[in-house]
Motif scaffolding. Sequence first.
Motif, PDB file in Angstrom:
ATOM      1  N   VAL A 194       2.363   4.337  18.954  1.00 31.47           N
ATOM      2  CA  VAL A 194       1.784   5.185  17.710  1.00 31.47           C
ATOM      3  C   VAL A 194       1.393   4.284  16.995  1.00 31.47           C
ATOM      4  O   VAL A 194       0.748   3.537  16.789  1.00 31.47           O
ATOM      5  N   LEU A 195      -0.562   5.216  16.706  1.00 33.66           N
ATOM      6  CA  LEU A 195      -1.260   4.500  15.533  1.00 33.66           C
ATOM      7  C   LEU A 195      -0.734   4.527  13.938  1.00 33.66           C
ATOM      8  O   LEU A 195      -0.455   5.384  13.665  1.00 33.66           O
ATOM      9  N   LYS A 196      -0.802   3.023  13.119  1.00 31.85           N
ATOM     10  CA  LYS A 196      -0.267   3.589  12.269  1.00 31.85           C
ATOM     11  C   LYS A 196      -1.552   2.260  11.050  1.00 31.85           C
ATOM     12  O   LYS A 196      -1.813   1.713  11.193  1.00 31.85           O
ATOM     13  N   ILE A 197      -2.202   3.485   9.729  1.00 28.81           N
ATOM     14  CA  ILE A 197      -2.894   2.175   9.107  1.00 28.81           C
ATOM     15  C   ILE A 197      -2.323   2.325   7.755  1.00 28.81           C
ATOM     16  O   ILE A 197      -2.293   3.041   7.134  1.00 28.81           O
ATOM     17  N   ASN A 198      -2.039   0.856   7.061  1.00 26.93           N
ATOM     18  CA  ASN A 198      -1.853   1.464   5.048  1.00 26.93           C
ATOM     19  C   ASN A 198      -2.513  -0.418   4.577  1.00 26.93           C
ATOM     20  O   ASN A 198      -2.720  -1.396   5.426  1.00 26.93           O
ATOM     21  N   LEU A 199      -2.838   0.214   3.601  1.00 26.44           N
ATOM     22  CA  LEU A 199      -3.719  -0.954   2.729  1.00 26.44           C
ATOM     23  C   LEU A 199      -2.471  -1.790   2.582  1.00 26.44           C
ATOM     24  O   LEU A 199      -1.356  -1.112   2.364  1.00 26.44           O
ATOM     25  N   VAL A 200      -3.252  -2.953   2.618  1.00 26.67           N
ATOM     26  CA  VAL A 200      -2.048  -3.884   1.982  1.00 26.67           C
ATOM     27  C   VAL A 200      -2.679  -4.474   0.105  1.00 26.67           C
ATOM     28  O   VAL A 200      -3.847  -4.924  -0.034  1.00 26.67           O
ATOM     29  N   SER A 201      -1.218  -4.324   0.013  1.00 30.98           N
ATOM     30  CA  SER A 201      -1.487  -4.269  -1.749  1.00 30.98           C
ATOM     31  C   SER A 201      -1.461  -5.511  -2.403  1.00 30.98           C
ATOM     32  O   SER A 201      -0.103  -6.745  -1.393  1.00 30.98           O
ATOM     33  N   ASP A 202      -1.153  -6.372  -3.225  1.00 32.50           N
ATOM     34  CA  ASP A 202      -1.129  -7.371  -3.949  1.00 32.50           C
ATOM     35  C   ASP A 202       0.014  -7.575  -4.657  1.00 32.50           C
ATOM     36  O   ASP A 202       0.610  -6.437  -5.647  1.00 32.50           O
ATOM     37  N   PRO A 203       0.728  -8.772  -3.800  1.00 33.47           N
ATOM     38  CA  PRO A 203       2.522  -8.148  -4.326  1.00 33.47           C
ATOM     39  C   PRO A 203       2.967  -9.157  -5.630  1.00 33.47           C
ATOM     40  O   PRO A 203       3.919  -8.420  -6.314  1.00 33.47           O
ATOM     41  N   THR A 204       1.487  -9.264  -6.721  1.00 33.70           N
ATOM     42  CA  THR A 204       2.146  -9.801  -8.168  1.00 33.70           C
ATOM     43  C   THR A 204       2.489  -9.185  -8.830  1.00 33.70           C
ATOM     44  O   THR A 204       3.616  -8.946  -9.609  1.00 33.70           O
ATOM     45  N   GLU A 205       2.231  -7.513  -9.246  1.00 29.65           N
ATOM     46  CA  GLU A 205       2.148  -6.932 -10.124  1.00 29.65           C
ATOM     47  C   GLU A 205       3.886  -6.120  -9.547  1.00 29.65           C
ATOM     48  O   GLU A 205       4.990  -6.072 -10.247  1.00 29.65           O
ATOM     49  N   LEU A 206       4.094  -5.913  -8.487  1.00 27.67           N
ATOM     50  CA  LEU A 206       5.444  -5.231  -7.799  1.00 27.67           C
ATOM     51  C   LEU A 206       6.614  -6.621  -8.021  1.00 27.67           C
ATOM     52  O   LEU A 206       7.025  -6.310  -8.533  1.00 27.67           O
ATOM     53  N   GLU A 207       6.290  -7.912  -7.908  1.00 28.96           N
ATOM     54  CA  GLU A 207       7.276  -9.379  -8.162  1.00 28.96           C
ATOM     55  C   GLU A 207       7.105  -9.003  -9.998  1.00 28.96           C
ATOM     56  O   GLU A 207       8.506  -8.753 -10.397  1.00 28.96           O
ATOM     57  N   SER A 208       6.784  -8.786 -10.371  1.00 34.07           N
ATOM     58  CA  SER A 208       6.410  -8.388 -12.380  1.00 34.07           C
ATOM     59  C   SER A 208       7.181  -7.370 -12.429  1.00 34.07           C
ATOM     60  O   SER A 208       8.432  -7.377 -13.531  1.00 34.07           O
ATOM     61  N   VAL A 209       7.804  -6.387 -11.314  1.00 38.05           N
ATOM     62  CA  VAL A 209       8.375  -5.214 -12.264  1.00 38.05           C
ATOM     63  C   VAL A 209       9.342  -5.085 -11.487  1.00 38.05           C
ATOM     64  O   VAL A 209      10.118  -4.705 -11.794  1.00 38.05           O
ATOM     65  N   LEU A 210       9.685  -5.318 -10.041  1.00 37.31           N
ATOM     66  CA  LEU A 210      11.189  -5.914  -9.753  1.00 37.31           C
ATOM     67  C   LEU A 210      11.325  -6.885 -10.645  1.00 37.31           C
ATOM     68  O   LEU A 210      13.307  -6.587 -10.945  1.00 37.31           O
ATOM     69  N   ARG A 211      10.885  -7.890 -11.762  1.00 37.64           N
ATOM     70  CA  ARG A 211      11.789  -8.768 -12.124  1.00 37.64           C
ATOM     71  C   ARG A 211      12.006  -8.525 -14.051  1.00 37.64           C
ATOM     72  O   ARG A 211      13.558  -9.778 -14.052  1.00 37.64           O
ATOM     73  N   ASN A 212      11.401  -7.781 -14.099  1.00 32.49           N
ATOM     74  CA  ASN A 212      11.163  -7.386 -15.513  1.00 32.49           C
ATOM     75  C   ASN A 212      12.284  -6.452 -15.991  1.00 32.49           C
ATOM     76  O   ASN A 212      12.445  -5.884 -17.130  1.00 32.49           O
ATOM     77  N   ALA A 213      11.673  -4.970 -15.252  1.00 29.93           N
ATOM     78  CA  ALA A 213      12.152  -3.540 -15.570  1.00 29.93           C
ATOM     79  C   ALA A 213      14.052  -4.000 -16.113  1.00 29.93           C
ATOM     80  O   ALA A 213      14.642  -4.905 -14.583  1.00 29.93           O
ATOM     81  N   GLU A 214      14.651  -3.229 -16.204  1.00 30.97           N
ATOM     82  CA  GLU A 214      15.914  -2.927 -17.000  1.00 30.97           C
ATOM     83  C   GLU A 214      15.879  -1.544 -16.358  1.00 30.97           C
ATOM     84  O   GLU A 214      17.534  -1.665 -16.006  1.00 30.97           O
ATOM     85  N   GLY A 215      16.169  -0.799 -16.170  1.00 31.16           N
ATOM     86  CA  GLY A 215      16.571   0.054 -14.865  1.00 31.16           C
ATOM     87  C   GLY A 215      15.043   0.723 -13.922  1.00 31.16           C
ATOM     88  O   GLY A 215      14.160   1.200 -14.491  1.00 31.16           O
ATOM     89  N   PHE A 216      15.107   1.611 -13.255  1.00 32.91           N
ATOM     90  CA  PHE A 216      14.476   2.279 -12.454  1.00 32.91           C
ATOM     91  C   PHE A 216      15.524   4.028 -12.278  1.00 32.91           C
ATOM     92  O   PHE A 216      15.533   4.417 -11.769  1.00 32.91           O
ATOM     93  N   LYS A 217      14.691   4.598 -12.895  1.00 36.08           N
ATOM     94  CA  LYS A 217      14.372   6.687 -12.111  1.00 36.08           C
ATOM     95  C   LYS A 217      14.154   7.050 -11.434  1.00 36.08           C
ATOM     96  O   LYS A 217      15.123   7.834 -10.874  1.00 36.08           O
ATOM     97  N   ALA A 218      12.784   6.051 -10.588  1.00 31.85           N
ATOM     98  CA  ALA A 218      12.912   6.842  -8.685  1.00 31.85           C
ATOM     99  C   ALA A 218      12.265   6.131  -8.668  1.00 31.85           C
ATOM    100  O   ALA A 218      11.401   5.013  -8.944  1.00 31.85           O
ATOM    101  N   VAL A 219      12.387   6.186  -7.154  1.00 29.91           N
ATOM    102  CA  VAL A 219      11.776   4.772  -6.517  1.00 29.91           C
ATOM    103  C   VAL A 219      11.624   6.126  -4.824  1.00 29.91           C
ATOM    104  O   VAL A 219      12.052   6.604  -4.981  1.00 29.91           O
ATOM    105  N   ASN A 220      10.215   6.083  -3.901  1.00 28.05           N
ATOM    106  CA  ASN A 220       9.615   6.650  -3.046  1.00 28.05           C
ATOM    107  C   ASN A 220       8.601   5.910  -2.666  1.00 28.05           C
ATOM    108  O   ASN A 220       8.391   4.382  -2.950  1.00 28.05           O
TER     109      ASN A 220
END
Length: 300
Positions: A156-182
């Motif tokens: 099965v062929l799958k291709i995905n963009l590799v994202s910079d983890p810096t912004e995600l790390e900041s969100v996970l570290r600083n968020a007080e709560g999550f309303k939706a995750v997809n």
Amino acid sequence: MASFIVYNIQLLPANTKNTKEVGVEGYKKLFEGLHDKTIQAFKNKKLTDISYILASDTYFAPRSTICDDVIAYGEWIKYHKSDSVEDLYSNTTLFQAAKGTFPVANRVSFDYVFDYESHRMAISESGGRLPRPSVCNEALEEIFSKFALEIFPKHVLKINLVSDPTELESVLRNAEGFKAVNTTLTFPNGHRLGRQLQELKDKNVHHLKVEATTESKDSAMPSLPDFLKEMVEASVHYGKTSLSYILEAGGRLHRYTTSKYPLKIQVRAQKNEQPAQIRLRILQALRQLGGAAEGEGDDI
């Protein structure tokens, strides 16, 4: 300075019980297939057959591929097909293509390097003229899917963009709560996952999508469950994620999407440096990215 966007190209066994991963030789064979299809399309003057339509008469396609023992490299192109050119003010025809020709305008080339070992591809932005990351992802999947299953019918062929983890790390570290995750995860070749995700991979699950939301507008998840957090962190390299979160109780809603933060390799050309030397530095950068939740874009 040249800037390269990184994509992860995976050929996953359709059945892990009786089919092995393709390995380095398999990814080399995939790009040899791309080379053959490109040569055939140019020989028959039917490049549109292996092109992705970006807009009316605008296409994205492979231009050249060279396969050596360690990497494949070459060019992708974006072009606009135009049989005639008219003067804006007089409406008179300035150019009319001869029958049997394939006239194009606004052709842009994008150099690329693909590493067989990490199965990651770095493709030049060419001054921001590369299609936006999500569109480029769709284009690559469509183009490769036209011949990948001919070569690897049990994968099965799958291709995905590799994202910079810096912004995600900041969100996970600083968020007080999550309303939706997809989040969507493609189970990677050669990467060990947590126990629960590894079990799904071993049972031939190739693509996992999870949506989590709070029903009440007055409530939020104080943190992500471990299972979901693992998926979100792995999606930086092997999938995609969108989050809706708050930074303080009762605060406004913020949104994060991995596709808005592509990981970039910045390449500074050195004096008298040959193209092969630049490709080697890109290769080294691709291998330094590591696995899920490791690595950032760097100047090289």
